[in-house]
Design an enzyme around this catalytic site. Structure first.
Site, PDB file in Angstrom:
ATOM      1  N   ASP A  20       0.860  -1.188   0.000  1.00 43.41           N
ATOM      2  CA  ASP A  20       0.000   0.000   0.000  1.00 43.41           C
ATOM      3  C   ASP A  20       0.897   1.240   0.000  1.00 43.41           C
ATOM      4  O   ASP A  20       1.748   1.394   0.877  1.00 43.41           O
ATOM      5  CB  ASP A  20      -0.885  -0.034   1.256  1.00 43.41           C
ATOM      6  CG  ASP A  20      -1.963   1.038   1.228  1.00 43.41           C
ATOM      7  OD1 ASP A  20      -3.104   0.718   1.564  1.00 43.41           O
ATOM      8  OD2 ASP A  20      -1.658   2.188   0.884  1.00 43.41           O
ATOM      9  N   ASP A 115      -3.301   2.153  -5.615  1.00 45.24           N
ATOM     10  CA  ASP A 115      -2.088   2.148  -4.774  1.00 45.24           C
ATOM     11  C   ASP A 115      -1.954   0.900  -3.908  1.00 45.24           C
ATOM     12  O   ASP A 115      -1.114   0.858  -3.034  1.00 45.24           O
ATOM     13  CB  ASP A 115      -2.043   3.414  -3.902  1.00 45.24           C
ATOM     14  CG  ASP A 115      -2.731   3.257  -2.551  1.00 45.24           C
ATOM     15  OD1 ASP A 115      -3.797   2.611  -2.502  1.00 45.24           O
ATOM     16  OD2 ASP A 115      -2.193   3.775  -1.566  1.00 45.24           O
ATOM     17  N   GLU A 116      -2.770  -0.110  -4.168  1.00 45.62           N
ATOM     18  CA  GLU A 116      -2.834  -1.219  -3.225  1.00 45.62           C
ATOM     19  C   GLU A 116      -2.998  -2.545  -3.956  1.00 45.62           C
ATOM     20  O   GLU A 116      -3.806  -2.640  -4.885  1.00 45.62           O
ATOM     21  CB  GLU A 116      -4.059  -0.941  -2.340  1.00 45.62           C
ATOM     22  CG  GLU A 116      -4.235  -1.855  -1.193  1.00 45.62           C
ATOM     23  CD  GLU A 116      -5.571  -1.590  -0.471  1.00 45.62           C
ATOM     24  OE1 GLU A 116      -6.184  -0.525  -0.679  1.00 45.62           O
ATOM     25  OE2 GLU A 116      -5.986  -2.473   0.271  1.00 45.62           O
TER      26      GLU A 116
HETATM   27  P1  TTP Z   1      -5.271   4.855   0.933  1.00 45.76           P
HETATM   28  O1  TTP Z   1      -4.217   3.832   0.681  1.00 45.76           O
HETATM   29  O2  TTP Z   1      -6.416   4.478   1.810  1.00 45.76           O
HETATM   30  O3  TTP Z   1      -4.620   6.151   1.588  1.00 45.76           O
HETATM   31  P2  TTP Z   1      -3.235   6.851   1.301  1.00 45.76           P
HETATM   32  O4  TTP Z   1      -2.391   6.053   0.364  1.00 45.76           O
HETATM   33  O5  TTP Z   1      -3.488   8.260   0.863  1.00 45.76           O
HETATM   34  O6  TTP Z   1      -2.569   6.928   2.730  1.00 45.76           O
HETATM   35  P3  TTP Z   1      -1.960   5.710   3.607  1.00 45.76           P
HETATM   36  O7  TTP Z   1      -2.119   4.455   2.805  1.00 45.76           O
HETATM   37  O8  TTP Z   1      -0.513   6.082   3.822  1.00 45.76           O
HETATM   38  O9  TTP Z   1      -2.735   5.722   4.861  1.00 45.76           O
HETATM   39  O10 TTP Z   1      -5.881   5.356  -0.435  1.00 45.76           O
HETATM   40  C1  TTP Z   1      -5.097   5.474  -1.604  1.00 45.76           C
HETATM   41  C2  TTP Z   1      -5.559   6.671  -2.423  1.00 45.76           C
HETATM   42  O11 TTP Z   1      -6.923   6.541  -2.748  1.00 45.76           O
HETATM   43  C3  TTP Z   1      -5.418   7.983  -1.683  1.00 45.76           C
HETATM   44  O12 TTP Z   1      -4.125   8.565  -1.839  1.00 45.76           O
HETATM   45  C4  TTP Z   1      -6.506   8.804  -2.295  1.00 45.76           C
HETATM   46  C5  TTP Z   1      -7.562   7.813  -2.717  1.00 45.76           C
HETATM   47  N1  TTP Z   1      -8.682   7.831  -1.746  1.00 45.76           N
HETATM   48  C6  TTP Z   1      -9.800   8.616  -2.023  1.00 45.76           C
HETATM   49  O13 TTP Z   1      -9.863   9.256  -3.075  1.00 45.76           O
HETATM   50  N2  TTP Z   1     -10.818   8.651  -1.103  1.00 45.76           N
HETATM   51  C7  TTP Z   1     -10.780   7.956   0.085  1.00 45.76           C
HETATM   52  O14 TTP Z   1     -11.715   8.033   0.903  1.00 45.76           O
HETATM   53  C8  TTP Z   1      -9.621   7.148   0.365  1.00 45.76           C
HETATM   54  C9  TTP Z   1      -9.526   6.359   1.651  1.00 45.76           C
HETATM   55  C10 TTP Z   1      -8.611   7.116  -0.580  1.00 45.76           C
HETATM   56 MG    MG Z   2      -2.130   4.005   0.614  1.00 49.70          MG
END
Ligand code: TTP
Ligand code: MG
Length: 369
Positions: A20, A115-116
């Site tokens: 992630d 991203d995951e």
């Molecule tokens: P996440 O992996 O949940 O969040 P992140 O990568 O920004 O932060 P971290 O993993 O370090 O906690 O989500 C990945 C991307 O998806 C995030 O950068 C933006 C998008 N996203 C949204 O658009 N809306 C949301 O509610 C979430 C959770 C994520």
């Molecule tokens: Mg993330």
């Protein structure tokens, strides 16, 4: 495979990696605009709009800003934060790059979002089968290629691999071995269980279930009575059992790129140059994924938004941009581009089936360093 392993494959624990990216959209913005580094950055809607926060930098999280919060609230929490609109095409390009890295390790990749992803590396013999070292290598390659950090979780099922990747964020790597799985879950607050949303969390808290240990105490019958089908899932998860397989994403049948021009084009030489540039970008991506093109499509959108496509099958796999140039020109000539102005051009390639990257190519990556 591993001669010293006495356990038959079916009973051997799986090896699952969850990757992630850290503060993904915000990290990309801080990468591309160095003046934003170290600052609270919020990506999403404008603060004076009804928009929401997509994500924010770790500096912004210190102010309590979170994903899905209204942008207006984020502004109230930190008025000096920099608010940015998302640049999805850049995030998509990074996503393509990291997926190529995953594919170099295994084809058992299930991408969950940009991203995951989950990787099942049970059958991989890279690094003598060490999933932790594979995860380290993936993180290293992501940093090298994208200048961004990812967090990795390694465990024996998806649920725990995801919990693990969250544990040491950002830039973390965490292993939860089989003997620790149940303890980790026992101590996990119920709100941190993936798959338990706000409403279910509230219901569980009302039932006196605060952590995994409380959940484990409840009989299956009670859980199914309270939560229906999900009850059986909670029952198993509480015991560290999650048999959900990693389901590899279906291979994409075509890859493409397109551009909308700031001003409509009328010069065909210029159009051919744009098509060549687009084709080159896509062919590079295909090469990174070990794929070959079997057919080519050119898309033209005229200034009145009418859109046409022209396609041709290629006689042989094509890897070099210069090999496709004549085809691009010919396909463009089969449209009215030039006599009509053009606002968008696109190129896509259909993928030749069964043109997989040779296995030695996969191993090369890991024998270099
Ligand atoms: P996440 O992996 O949940 O969040 P992140 O990568 O920004 O932060 P971290 O993993 O370090 O906690 O989500 C990945 C991307 O998806 C995030 O950068 C933006 C998008 N996203 C949204 O658009 N809306 C949301 O509610 C979430 C959770 C994520
Ligand atoms: Mg993330």
């Amino acid at each position: 495979m591993n001669g010293s392993n006495q356990v038959p494959p079916a009973q051997r624990p799986r090896k699952i990696i969850h990757i992630d990216m850290d503060a993904f959209y915000a990290a990309v913005e801080q990468r591309d605009f160095p003046e934003l580094r170290g600052k609270p950055v919020v990506v999403g809607g404008a603060p004076n709009s009804r928009g929401v926060v997509a994500t924010c930098s770790y500096e912004a999280r210190a102010f309590g800003i979170r994903s899905a919060m209204s942008a207006a609230k984020a502004y109230r929490l930190c008025s000096k934060a920099v608010f940015l609109r998302p640049r999805f095409e850049v995030y998509r390009a990074v996503s393509t790059d990291i997926r190529a890295i995953f594919q170099d390790v295994t084809d058992q990749v299930e991408a969950i979002s940009l991203d995951e992803a989950y990787l099942d590396v049970t059958a991989s013999s890279l690094f003598q089968g060490s999933a932790t070292r594979m995860a380290e290598e993936i993180k290293r390659r992501i940093r090298e290629l994208t200048h961004l950090t990812a967090s990795a979780g390694v465990s024996y099922n998806k649920f725990l691999a995801k919990i693990a990747s969250d544990r040491h964020k950002p830039d973390g790597l965490c292993l939860i071995p089989p003997e620790q799985g149940r303890t980790v879950i026992a101590e996990l607050p119920i709100g941190a269980f993936h798959g338990i949303g706000k409403a279910t969390e509230a219901k569980m808290l009302a039932l006196g279930i605060h952590c995994g240990r409380d959940l484990e105490r409840l009989p299956l019958a009670t859980l199914t009575q309270q939560f229906g089908k999900a009850g059986a899932y909670y029952y198993r998860i509480a015991r560290g059992i999650d048999e959900r397989p990693v389901i590899p994403n279906r291979p994409r049948k075509s890859w493409g790129a397109e551009t909308t021009f700031p001003a409509d084009l009328s010069d065909k030489t210029e159009m051919r140059e744009h098509l060549a540039k687009l084709a080159e970008g896509v062919l590079k991506k295909l090469a990174r994924h070990g794929l070959q093109a079997s057919a080519l499509t050119v898309k033209v959108k005229y200034d009145d938004f009418e859109q046409v496509t022209r396609a041709r099958t290629l006689g042989r796999p094509i890897c070099e941009t210069r090999d496709v140039l004549p085809h691009l020109a010919e396909l463009l000539d089969r449209t009215e581009a030039g006599s009509r102005k053009v606002r968008l051009l696109g190129v896509s390639f259909s993928i030749l089936e069964n043109a997989q990257r040779p296995v030695t190519g996969q191993l090369d990556l890991f024998t270099q360093g």
